[in-house]
Design a protein around this motif. Structure first.
Motif, short mmCIF file in Angstrom:
data_model
loop_
_atom_site.label_atom_id
_atom_site.label_comp_id
_atom_site.label_asym_id
_atom_site.label_seq_id
_atom_site.Cartn_x
_atom_site.Cartn_y
_atom_site.Cartn_z
N ASN A 48 0.84 -1.19 0.00
CA ASN A 48 0.00 0.00 0.00
C ASN A 48 0.88 1.25 0.00
O ASN A 48 0.94 2.01 0.96
CB ASN A 48 -0.93 0.00 1.22
N GLN A 51 1.91 4.92 -0.67
CA GLN A 51 1.20 6.19 -0.80
C GLN A 51 2.12 7.19 -1.48
O GLN A 51 3.26 7.38 -1.05
CB GLN A 51 0.76 6.70 0.56
N GLU A 73 1.87 -8.28 4.86
CA GLU A 73 0.85 -7.33 4.42
C GLU A 73 0.03 -7.96 3.30
O GLU A 73 0.57 -8.66 2.44
CB GLU A 73 1.48 -6.02 3.93
N GLY A 94 -3.57 -6.89 0.77
CA GLY A 94 -4.50 -5.81 0.48
C GLY A 94 -5.14 -5.95 -0.88
O GLY A 94 -4.88 -6.88 -1.64
N ARG A 132 -6.85 -3.17 -4.06
CA ARG A 132 -7.09 -1.80 -4.50
C ARG A 132 -7.80 -1.83 -5.85
O ARG A 132 -7.76 -2.84 -6.57
CB ARG A 132 -5.78 -1.02 -4.61
N ARG A 153 -8.49 1.68 -1.82
CA ARG A 153 -7.45 0.73 -1.44
C ARG A 153 -7.67 0.32 0.01
O ARG A 153 -8.10 1.13 0.85
CB ARG A 153 -6.06 1.35 -1.62
N ALA A 205 -5.75 -2.29 3.16
CA ALA A 205 -4.56 -3.07 3.51
C ALA A 205 -4.66 -3.56 4.94
O ALA A 205 -5.19 -2.86 5.81
CB ALA A 205 -3.30 -2.23 3.34
N GLU A 215 -5.69 -0.27 6.93
CA GLU A 215 -5.82 1.05 6.32
C GLU A 215 -6.88 1.00 5.23
O GLU A 215 -7.00 0.01 4.50
CB GLU A 215 -4.48 1.51 5.72
N ASN A 264 -8.83 8.99 4.31
CA ASN A 264 -7.91 7.95 4.76
C ASN A 264 -8.21 7.59 6.22
O ASN A 264 -8.28 8.48 7.08
CB ASN A 264 -6.45 8.42 4.65
#
Length: 751
Positions: free
Chosen positions: A60, A62, A541, A543, A545, A555, A557, A593, A608
């Motif tokens: 993820n 950013q 991790e 996730g 998106r 997205r 995660a 997240e 967010n």
């Protein structure tokens, strides 16, 4: 949003060659051949000389560019991260806007010595964590020189030391990517005056970019005046196969902070302080030569060589004598040591840290397909060395009515030590496309850290330490709809997962203050240095998106990161300032997240949300200013809020008139030192900021901004302490947030 041409596409050779072929001959000559326009890629190495299409990135990440920072009217990079990026929180423990302690997914990056640093920060491929304590000085990164950033999560081994929870990669502007001139001036609350200017351009194969900032602010609490002077320059040359850039960053800054104050004081006056001054002066000279050469359509080599010199002078006020010898503070000029003697109640500590670092990094990248499958392979290495000269002096002091210290004796030298850090690294990473909808990646990074200490006064601080480790990483991305050949608005739906490991070597300051039988203050005095173990972080991790349209991208995660042998500073029993560093077993950060953003007609918006559960996983015997503490498995790590929400938008109300705002919500957090979670927490808070800008003409823009528009009383940070002005009673010391404030200015630009 499509990314500006500076956005990391430095070695995506194959698509770039075709992009240039499609241009008219006169325009092709002007295209920056090493910066691919309108292709969203993400850096996967610190040098930024390779990039992966986001669909192949298993994390993820950013990203933001200068336009995003500009839209928020952010004060600096840390302010933008606080207000926009998921998982980021600020503990404003110095109460200076350029000295925040930032946490990301529960890991710290801070300018304060003694903070356990868990993030690495890079500027144009050079690691800017300081050698002595791995700290990061946010005031040394000029905001108007930033082209774009990536915040990379996890224990990514490609980013080397300190990448326990993540890495921040900053890339600067060039004349090809940011041609034109821009200047702005603004002022308002707290006596703030700020001036910025930048100019970029190119001619034939040459380009240039220059930026400068002057900033002055009195602060909203006493003794918090700041003055910044920053300059950045870059000159470059390139043709179809070679790109060279030489950049220079200069800063001469003076920052003042006052830290947290007792809750009882803040209830009476939000501007109250405990002691002052706490002054930091940073002077930086940073040269970086960066280059890349393409030998063929599928093979390129990139590298950099740099010199970075930073001198820090600081003076910190302490109620040190109270902590050492006094039973009760009798007055601002003396205290009782319990035997009828009156001794000075305070002390000043002056530190000087001269840090010089130099090194080089090189990497080779191949994009040669394997059996007609896309493949990108990068092999790299680097050598980075630094020398540190640390000196410290102390003096006795009394206190004024405003609690400012006044020295009564000359400064006497306590510490004079030379340190040398030598970091060697090698890495390899490969991303292989099994199918157009399935991409696999694997990486490995080897790091060796050699830390040498030499005491110029005695022999107690002498030491030679070596730490090394090979860290792996592996991951995948999968687009099931593309695999099925379905044409839907969710065509960009991507699932991903990864596992990686990171490594942090103890810093010179930690190695010099690791003996419980000879504790030190931060950074008052150092002692003999029994070895500390390096910190190892292991992160999972997963996730997903996707993108419905430009109006809605999303997205999600989930992650879990465990750190073994975390290094924390623990107080000597019932001491306010003295303590030592120790390994504390296993700690864990896990959470999730959620991010949403989009551009719809004249509206640009984002949301967010982040949840961080940071806990001890093994028992740890610690101390704080009130006494011994035993943290049990499951106790939350202090100073890390569990939940943050960032919401923001900007709308073009009329042609050329933009109005926007943002909100940050931060949940409660435990006081630093409350490792067993027995005391009241720092309260949750929410603040709202507003921005507006109006384009008077094509070249002139007026703008204004307001912060904390509802004038909320809130605190971003807290610590357990004893108030010696009230007989040594225990109390929560809190870092108050700034009240309502506003600024306005004018911006002029010429393309």
């Amino acid at each position: 949003m499509k990314k500006r041409s500076t956005f990391l596409a430095l070695t995506l050779v194959f698509p770039l060659a075709h992009a240039a072929d499609d241009l008219p001959e006169n325009d092709a000559a002007k295209l920056d051949a090493f910066e691919l326009p309108e292709v969203e890629v993400v850096s996967d190495t610190p040098l930024g000389a390779t990039g992966l299409a986001r669909e192949k990135v298993s994390g993820n990440v950013q990203s933001a560019e200068d336009e995003d920072i500009h839209r928020h009217e952010a004060l600096d990079l840390s302010d933008f991260m606080r207000r926009n990026l998921a998982g980021v929180n600020i503990n404003d423990n110095q109460n200076n806007p350029f000295q925040p302690d930032i946490t990301y997914r529960g890991y710290n990056v801070s300018p304060l010595l003694g903070t356990p640093i868990g993030l690495s920060v890079y500027q144009d491929g050079v690691r800017v964590n300081e050698a002595f304590g791995d700290t990061v000085n946010w005031d040394l990164i000029p905001q108007n020189a930033i082209a774009n950033i990536d915040l990379i999560p996890g224990s990514n081994p490609l980013f080397g030391l300190n990448t326990l929870g993540g890495a921040l990669s900053v890339r600067t502007k060039s004349g090809f990517s940011h041609a034109g001139s821009r200047a702005q001036a603004y002022g308002g609350s707290f006596g703030r005056k700020a001036f910025e200017a930048e100019h970029g351009g190119y001619k034939d194969n040459f380009d240039w970019f220059f930026a400068g900032n002057i900033f002055e602010d009195d602060g909203w609490r006493p003794f918090t005046h700041s003055a910044l002077h920053q300059a950045f320059g870059k000159v470059g040359w390139e043709n179809e196969t070679t790109d060279l850039d030489l950049s220079f960053t200069f800063a001469d800054n003076k920052l003042n902070g006052v830290g947290p104050a007792p809750l009882s004081y803040l209830n009476e006056d939000r501007r109250a302080i405990y002691t002052a001054p706490d002054t930091v002066e940073n002077t930086l000279y940073f040269f970086n030569l960066k280059g890349e050469h393409r030998f063929s359509k599928h093979f390129s080599v990139a590298g950099n060589a740099y010199y970075r010199g930073n001198t820090t002078n600081s003076v910190n006020s302490n109620t040190g004598n109270v902590d050492e010898t006094c039973e009760t503070l009798l007055s601002l000029t003396g205290c009782d040591d319990g035997a009828g003697n009156t001794v000075p109640p305070a002390s000043n500590v002056a530190n000087r840290i001269v840090q010089d670092g130099a090194g080089f990094n090189v990497q080779a990248t191949s994009t040669q397909p394997i059996f007609a499958h896309d493949n990108q392979f990068t092999l790299g290495s680097g050598y980075n060395a630094s020398r540190t000269h640390f000196t410290q002096s102390t003096q006795d002091a009394i206190l004024s009515q405003s609690h400012a210290t006044i020295g009564t004796t000359p400064f006497a030298a306590d510490v004079d030590v030379n340190g040398q850090n030598e970091y060697i690294n090698a890495f390899a990473t490969d991303t292989f496309s099994v199918f157009p909808w399935l991409h696999l990646n694997a990486s490995a990074g080897w790091n060796q850290a050699n830390v040498t200490l030499r005491d110029n006064i005695g022999t107690a601080l002498n030491g030679d330490h070596t730490f090394d480790r090979l860290n792996p990483s592996a991951g995948f991305t999968l687009n099931p709809l593309k695999a099925l050949g379905l044409k839907t608005p969710l065509q960009e739906l991507t699932f991903y997962g990864n596992y990686n490991e990171g490594f942090r070597a103890p810093t010179p300051i930690e190695l010099s203050c690791a003996d419980p039988n000879a504790p030190c203050s931060l950074p008052n005095s150092f002692t003999s240095d029994p070895p500390l173990k390096p910190v190892i972080s292991k992160t999972f991790e997963a996730g997903v998106r996707g993108k419905f349209s430009d109006a809605l991208q999303w997205r999600m995660a989930l992650y879990r990161s465990r750190s073994v042998d975390d290094i924390l500073f623990t107080n000597v029993q019932e001491s306010v300032v003295r303590g030592y560093f120790q390994n504390v077993g296993v700690t864990q950060r896990q959470g999730g997240e959620l991010g949403l953003n989009g551009v719809w007609k004249k509206l640009n918006w984002y949301l967010n949300y982040s949840f961080v559960d940071a806990t001890f996983r093994t028992a740890a015997l610690l101390n704080n200013a009130l006494g011994p503490v035993t943290a049990k498995p499951g106790d939350r790590i202090p100073a890390i809020p569990q939940q943050t929400v960032k919401l923001g938008a900007e709308y073009e109300i009329l042609n050329g008139w933009f109005f926007g705002g943002d909100l940050q919500y931060v949940s409660s957090q435990y006081l630093r030192g409350d490792d067993n979670n027995r005391h009241s927490q720092v309260s949750e808070y929410a603040i709202v900021n507003l921005n507006t800008r109006y384009q008077v003409t094509k070249n002139v823009e007026l703008f204004a901004m307001a912060r904390n528009v509802f004038d909320a009383n809130y605190e971003t940070y807290g610590i357990l302490n004893r108030n010696f002005f009230k007989g040594g009673t225990s109390e929560a010391f809190l870092g108050p947030g700034a009240p309502i404030s506003g600024w306005a200015g004018i911006r002029v630009k010429f393309e």
